[in-house]
Design an enzyme around this catalytic site. Structure first.
Site, PDB file in Angstrom:
ATOM      1  CG  LEU A  31      -2.298   0.384 -14.330  1.00  0.00           C
ATOM      2  CD1 LEU A  31      -1.841   0.899 -15.695  1.00  0.00           C
ATOM      3  CD2 LEU A  31      -1.830  -1.037 -14.115  1.00  0.00           C
ATOM      4  CG  ASP A  32       1.553   0.610  -8.096  1.00  0.00           C
ATOM      5  OD1 ASP A  32       0.449   0.558  -7.530  1.00  0.00           O
ATOM      6  OD2 ASP A  32       2.473  -0.191  -7.873  1.00  0.00           O
ATOM      7  NE  ARG A  33       2.624  10.757  -9.139  1.00  0.00           N
ATOM      8  CZ  ARG A  33       3.810  11.242  -9.531  1.00  0.00           C
ATOM      9  NH1 ARG A  33       4.884  10.467  -9.485  1.00  0.00           N
ATOM     10  NH2 ARG A  33       3.909  12.469  -9.979  1.00  0.00           N
TER      11      ARG A  33
ATOM     12  NE  ARG B 124       6.673  -1.005  -6.841  1.00  0.00           N
ATOM     13  CZ  ARG B 124       6.320   0.201  -6.424  1.00  0.00           C
ATOM     14  NH1 ARG B 124       5.068   0.629  -6.598  1.00  0.00           N
ATOM     15  NH2 ARG B 124       7.204   0.977  -5.829  1.00  0.00           N
TER      16      ARG B 124
END
Length: 248
Positions: free
Chosen positions: A71-73, A176
């Site tokens: 997962l993205d930060r 996104r």
């Protein structure tokens, strides 16, 4: 994904924290609710990543769980790790076969039009300085990757909307960029043009949460795990007049 050669030196607080994030655990898999602000792996920040923190679950033989996806930060929510080498191989093949079904929640400044749909826009990875970005690409552009996302509006007001997002492919920053491409960049996503406030309230971070994950289990059948949105997402939803009862 290979574990570090040497176990990470974790504090008692770090061990207690990562153990508190466990949603489900059995002999084969470990499912965690990752907080926002924690990198899954790697990165340039000199701090422990979630991958490092998995040493809190090391067994007496020195083996520990390995993440099977990322997962993205700044994205919170459900993330899956394999506890054994056979489980890692099984889940790796399941990912290649697109058998993991991921469902996210995101906040945007207005409901998409139409309110539900499918985005099938190729994406291209580009390097800007030391940062990696994704952008929309033409079908025949060299390096373009076919990408598909589904979206559905769950609730909306004149100033805000809660959308459910499902990536059918696994490109970096896919959700996104796809939402930005239809004029609905995610709230808090400064990189891709998202608003930093919602209904007049500040957004503390990227408002993207990995809500549900359905995956084939090494013992057979499918499992679905779910993580309720964290307090910062729920608080912003309430301030924006969006109901929270259907997602908690």
């Amino acid at each position: 994904m290979k574990a570090p050669r040497q176990p990470a030196a974790l504090t008692e607080d770090e061990i207690a924290a990562v153990r508190s994030w466990v949603i489900q655990e059995d002999a084969h898999v470990l499912v965690l609710n990752k907080p926002s602000g924690l990198s899954s792996q790697g990165g340039r920040v000199r701090a422990h990543t979630l991958d490092d923190l998995l040493w809190a679950f090391a067994r007496s033989n020195g083996k520990r769980p390995d993440l099977v996806h990322r997962l993205d930060r700044d994205t919170s929510g459900v993330i899956l790790a394999a506890k054994t080498k056979p489980a890692a191989g099984f889940l790796g093949k399941a990912i290649q076969a697109h058998r993991l079904k991921k469902t996210y929640l995101a906040l945007v400044s207005a409901a998409p039009e139409p309110r539900a749909g499918r985005i099938e826009t190729p994406l291209l990875r580009v390097e800007i300085g030391r940062e990696s970005h994704m952008r929309i690409a033409a079908d025949d552009e060299p390096g373009a990757q076919a990408s598909t996302s589904l979206y559905r509006t769950l609730s909306a007001t004149d100033e805000a909307a809660l959308v459910e997002l499902s990536p059918l492919t696994g490109r970096m920053h896919q959700l996104r960029v796809h939402m930005a491409s239809i004029g609905r960049a995610l709230v808090g996503d400064a990189r891709y043009g998202g608003a930093l406030t919602l209904a007049g309230a500040p957004a503390p971070r990227l408002m993207l949460h990995a809500w549900k994950l359905t995956f084939p289990h090494p013992e057979g059948g499918e499992r679905t795990v779910r993580a309720a949105p964290p307090a910062d997402v729920l608080d912003l939803m309430r301030k924006a007049g969006l109901g929270t009862q259907d997602v908690t």
